[in-house]
Write a protein that holds these residues in place. Structure first.
Motif, mmCIF file in Angstrom:
data_model
loop_
_atom_site.group_PDB
_atom_site.id
_atom_site.type_symbol
_atom_site.label_atom_id
_atom_site.label_comp_id
_atom_site.label_asym_id
_atom_site.label_seq_id
_atom_site.Cartn_x
_atom_site.Cartn_y
_atom_site.Cartn_z
ATOM 1 N N ASN A 183 -45.429 24.071 -19.871
ATOM 2 C CA ASN A 183 -44.306 25.010 -19.987
ATOM 3 C C ASN A 183 -43.890 25.632 -18.662
ATOM 4 O O ASN A 183 -42.698 25.831 -18.420
ATOM 5 C CB ASN A 183 -44.664 26.134 -20.972
ATOM 6 C CG ASN A 183 -44.738 25.638 -22.400
ATOM 7 O OD1 ASN A 183 -43.891 24.873 -22.840
ATOM 8 N ND2 ASN A 183 -45.765 26.053 -23.120
ATOM 9 N N ASP A 184 -44.843 25.968 -17.829
ATOM 10 C CA ASP A 184 -44.503 26.666 -16.583
ATOM 11 C C ASP A 184 -44.327 25.696 -15.419
ATOM 12 O O ASP A 184 -43.353 25.799 -14.667
ATOM 13 C CB ASP A 184 -45.581 27.700 -16.233
ATOM 14 C CG ASP A 184 -45.609 28.855 -17.216
ATOM 15 O OD1 ASP A 184 -46.134 28.645 -18.327
ATOM 16 O OD2 ASP A 184 -45.110 29.948 -16.902
ATOM 17 N N ALA A 185 -45.285 24.779 -15.267
ATOM 18 C CA ALA A 185 -45.173 23.816 -14.165
ATOM 19 C C ALA A 185 -44.243 22.654 -14.520
ATOM 20 O O ALA A 185 -43.908 21.851 -13.638
ATOM 21 C CB ALA A 185 -46.559 23.288 -13.789
ATOM 22 N N LYS A 186 -43.854 22.569 -15.801
ATOM 23 C CA LYS A 186 -42.882 21.567 -16.269
ATOM 24 C C LYS A 186 -43.368 20.137 -16.037
ATOM 25 O O LYS A 186 -42.579 19.255 -15.719
ATOM 26 C CB LYS A 186 -41.521 21.764 -15.583
ATOM 27 C CG LYS A 186 -40.989 23.184 -15.631
ATOM 28 C CD LYS A 186 -40.570 23.582 -17.019
ATOM 29 C CE LYS A 186 -39.942 24.976 -17.030
ATOM 30 N NZ LYS A 186 -39.823 25.541 -18.380
ATOM 31 N N LYS A 187 -44.657 19.913 -16.173
ATOM 32 C CA LYS A 187 -45.200 18.566 -16.060
ATOM 33 C C LYS A 187 -45.327 17.980 -17.464
ATOM 34 O O LYS A 187 -45.898 18.628 -18.354
ATOM 35 C CB LYS A 187 -46.569 18.583 -15.365
ATOM 36 C CG LYS A 187 -46.554 19.235 -13.982
ATOM 37 C CD LYS A 187 -45.681 18.479 -13.022
ATOM 38 C CE LYS A 187 -45.720 19.116 -11.642
ATOM 39 N NZ LYS A 187 -44.746 18.502 -10.707
ATOM 40 N N LYS A 188 -44.820 16.777 -17.634
ATOM 41 C CA LYS A 188 -44.754 16.208 -18.986
ATOM 42 C C LYS A 188 -45.622 14.969 -19.174
ATOM 43 O O LYS A 188 -45.844 14.541 -20.299
ATOM 44 C CB LYS A 188 -43.292 15.838 -19.317
ATOM 45 C CG LYS A 188 -42.278 16.950 -19.036
ATOM 46 C CD LYS A 188 -42.533 18.195 -19.868
ATOM 47 C CE LYS A 188 -41.470 19.265 -19.602
ATOM 48 N NZ LYS A 188 -41.809 20.563 -20.205
ATOM 49 N N LYS A 189 -46.069 14.356 -18.079
ATOM 50 C CA LYS A 189 -46.864 13.126 -18.198
ATOM 51 C C LYS A 189 -48.148 13.276 -17.387
ATOM 52 O O LYS A 189 -48.108 13.415 -16.167
ATOM 53 C CB LYS A 189 -46.062 11.931 -17.686
ATOM 54 C CG LYS A 189 -44.839 11.621 -18.549
ATOM 55 C CD LYS A 189 -44.093 10.419 -18.036
ATOM 56 C CE LYS A 189 -42.922 10.114 -18.956
ATOM 57 N NZ LYS A 189 -42.155 8.948 -18.507
ATOM 58 N N VAL A 190 -49.253 13.235 -18.078
ATOM 59 C CA VAL A 190 -50.524 13.522 -17.420
ATOM 60 C C VAL A 190 -51.434 12.302 -17.437
ATOM 61 O O VAL A 190 -51.458 11.530 -18.393
ATOM 62 C CB VAL A 190 -51.224 14.731 -18.088
ATOM 63 C CG1 VAL A 190 -51.618 14.414 -19.531
ATOM 64 C CG2 VAL A 190 -52.430 15.182 -17.287
ATOM 65 N N PHE A 191 -52.157 12.131 -16.365
ATOM 66 C CA PHE A 191 -53.251 11.151 -16.295
ATOM 67 C C PHE A 191 -54.542 11.971 -16.326
ATOM 68 O O PHE A 191 -54.759 12.822 -15.455
ATOM 69 C CB PHE A 191 -53.153 10.341 -15.000
ATOM 70 C CG PHE A 191 -53.930 9.051 -15.051
ATOM 71 C CD1 PHE A 191 -53.277 7.826 -15.081
ATOM 72 C CD2 PHE A 191 -55.320 9.054 -15.069
ATOM 73 C CE1 PHE A 191 -53.989 6.631 -15.131
ATOM 74 C CE2 PHE A 191 -56.037 7.873 -15.132
ATOM 75 C CZ PHE A 191 -55.371 6.642 -15.152
#
Lengths: 417, 266
Positions: free
Chosen positions: A190-198
């Protein structure tokens, strides 16, 4: 340089103090103290109670371990200086577990064998705690960890479906990964707006558990897990994993584990040309992570237990006293929690002594463990008390970011559920 | 004994020995000043003494050992926000709205102003009653009704375990944007309300557990750009949340959701 008059006054003061001290010692020596085979030892001038410390004092995790040891030492010195428990002098016995469960278990056995030990602070690693819990519990010796975050340690192996306390002698002042993982996921999505994680972890109790709670929440929020890998914490070459990360479309890496791996992993990911942040938990929140990651670590994130110690009014005295003692090593992520863990033991000992006419009872260890459940005081990290599982009731977390070669707090959260 | 002063007055040490030229000449300003001083000598001396005392006292006060200043307290350390439960949304609330109450409590410390209450989901907006800013002094305990409005059903979280309520707090020392994690019951109520709010349109319902597939299957085209086409949720039977004690029993708990993901001990 003091004036002559001041020196004369100082001499007079010294003489008076010496006379008073001699009188006090004489009176103390005249008093009888029957320990009756209880824990602690009568040293002629009072009872000595030992607080054990188990932490990695050598090896890769030394920075965190020494911060724990020093902070417990400070608590003990403060209690002795203030004569906080009448007639009791505290000492510490610090043992090195090297981050290894087998060493931790040996240390637990050694601490149990010393009847002067009435409480233990530690360990750092959840996997080490697992190997120690039963040894301590069988001896009714209380253990307060400032750093273990795996939920199962307090709430049982099936904590997800049925919380059940297994060991009455185990307590902790740190927040659990049941909160830390989702807290990190909420921030990253939500805050860092990262949507795809490894997601990478070290397969250990702490690392795998934290990665799992992070992953579950990240997916619930709508995030995508584009890859998962495990690493061997004993290696430093992560080129195979880095290649997989580089070839993925991940915009963030989550690492469940500790800084000796996280630092080099972050560096190697960026060196490979994948300029995405690495995020981890309290296990990477150390100055040593920044040293290992180098300048490539800028922008990496870590969650850690508690509010920033420097921001807490209750911690200012701790920070000042720690500096005044001149410890060579920083108090690191768990310093405040270690001090509070030690102080919780001191409070429990005080309660037991006061309830027994100023003496330690025969079953001091059991009584101290029993008293720990109701301990409540304003500590370095805020209000310190424990719930029915032995978990800290004060549950705060903070997200930190590497900026300018330092960890800077970004956002804090308080669990009030 | 070795005295250094003259045993007897020496020449020129008596008043009468003074140089007659140095005496004030009658009628001159110096003479008038001398006469005025002679008449007002006592009040003058008293005033001067008082001035010296005042100056000394002031200096002593200014340089006294001051009480240590209380440490700077961050406002997030003196405010607690706890979840109370579901509420009926206000009549003026738009469709796809649901409400719940929290209690804001101020602990001992400097007065705090609550300047903003928000939540992190981009697809959901939030209002509160009372609206910020409002102040909270020590002992303050007030119920705040939060109303959330779902703007985009395709992007609301499926079943988040620990959603935040972000509150911006200010005191004389600092401004904190603090996340209050209101716990499982709050998470369950919010998830239930979001599901209920978007349930009547399968194209835009919140994402279930396998979010990767849902993201692929429900792209952004499933939004409700035209509010007139949205299903009505604010009728008495469909207003969300329909949360009372009974609906809690039907919910999937956060623990349940985590159980499949959390490994056995490593």
């Amino acid at each position: 340089m003091p004036g002559k008059g001041l020196i004369v006054r100082q001499r007079s003061l010294i003489a008076i103090t010496a006379a008073l001290a001699a009188g006090a010692l004489t009176l103390t020596a005249c008093g009888s103290r029957d320990e009756g085979g209880s824990g602690g030892s009568d040293n002629g001038g009072g009872t000595t109670v030992v607080i054990g410390v188990d932490a990695p004092l050598t090896g890769d995790l030394t920075a965190l371990g020494l911060g724990i040891k020093n902070s417990v030492d400070l608590a003990v010195k403060t209690a002795n200086k203030d004569k906080y428990v009448d007639g009791v002098t505290f000492e510490i016995q610090a043992l090195d577990d090297q981050g290894q469960p087998s060493s931790g278990q040996q240390n637990a056995t050694k601490l149990v064998a010393d009847e002067k030990v009435l409480g233990v602070v530690g360990p750092l690693n959840s996997s080490v705690a697992e190997s120690m819990q039963k040894v301590f519990d069988d001896a009714k010796l209380v253990e307060v960890s400032p750093a273990n975050t795996n939920p199962a340690l307090t709430q049982g192996p099936n904590w997800q479906t049925k919380k059940e306390r297994v060991y009455d002698s185990y307590f902790r002042t740190a927040t659990t990964d049941a909160i830390q993982g989702p807290f990190a996921a909420q921030y990253v999505y939500n805050d860092a707006k990262k949507k795809k994680v490894f997601v990478v972890d070290d397969k250990k109790t702490y690392g795998a558990g934290l990665a799992s709670t992070f992953t579950a929440e990240f997916k619930e929020l709508g995030g995508e897990v584009v890859g998962t890998e495990h690493v061997n914490p004993d290696t430093k070459d992560f080129s195979a994993v880095v290649t997989k990360i580089k070839n993925s479309d991940a915009d963030v890496v989550y690492y469940g584990g500790e800084y000796p791996v996280a630092g080099p992993l972050s560096k190697q990911i960026k060196k490979a040309g994948k300029d995405i942040p690495l995020v981890g938990g309290d296990g990477i929140y150390s100055a040593d992570f920044i040293k290992l990651a180098g300048t490539e670590g800028t922008g990496d994130l870590a969650t850690s237990v508690g509010a920033p110690v420097e921001d807490l009014p209750s911690a200012k005295e701790f920070v000042a006293n720690y500096e005044a003692e001149g410890y060579k090593e920083a108090y690191e992520a768990y310093g405040g929690y270690s001090y509070d863990s030690a102080w919780a033991i001191i409070e429990a000992v005080k309660k037991v002594v006061e309830d027994n006419d100023g003496k330690l009872p025969d079953d001091a260890r059991a009584k101290v463990t029993e008293a720990m459940q109701n301990v409540s005081f304003d500590g370095v990290t805020g209000k310190v008390s424990f719930d029915e599982f032995g978990d800290a009731t004060n549950k705060q977390l903070t997200v930190y970011s590497v900026e300018g070669g330092q960890w800077k707090p970004v956002k804090s959260g308080t669990y009030t559920g | 004994m070795s005295g250094i002063s003259p045993v007897e007055p020496g020449e020129g040490t008596r008043a009468g020995d003074a140089d007659p030229d140095s005496r004030p000449v009658p009628g001159t300003p110096r003479q008038r000043l001398t006469e005025w001083y002679t008449r007002h000598r006592r009040p003058m001396l008293a005033g001067a003494s008082a001035a010296v005392l005042l100056a000394g006292g002031g200096s002593f006060y200014a340089t006294r050992d001051k009480e240590p200043e209380p440490p700077a307290v961050h406002p997030s350390q003196t405010v607690r926000v706890t979840y109370l439960g579901a509420e009926s949304p206000p009549p003026s609330a738009p469709t796809r709205s649901f409400s719940f109450a929290v209690r804001v409590t101020a602990l001992p410390g400097p007065p705090v102003t609550v300047t903003r209450i928000s939540q992190p989901y981009a697809a959901v907006s939030l209002t509160s009653a009372p609206r910020p800013p409002f102040s909270a002094k020590a002992g303050f305990a007030r119920k705040i009704v939060i109303t959330m409005h779902v703007m985009d059903c395709s992007h609301v979280p499926g079943n988040a375990g620990l959603p935040f309520l972000d509150v911006t707090l200010r005191n004389t020392n600092a401004i904190d944007n603090h996340s209050f994690i209101l716990g499982e019951r709050y998470a369950q109520d919010v998830s239930q309300a979001l599901r209920a709010g978007c349930a009547d349109d399968p194209e835009s319902s919140p994402k279930p557990l396998n979010t990767t597939e849902i993201i692929r299957a429900h792209p952004a085209s499933s939004h409700y750009p035209d509010r007139a086409n949205q299903p009505e949720f604010r009728s008495s039977t469909h207003r969300v949340p329909l949360c009372n004690t009974s609906c809690h029993n039907k919910r999937v708990t956060a623990s349940d959701r985590l159980s499949s993901a959390f490994p056995a001990h490593a």
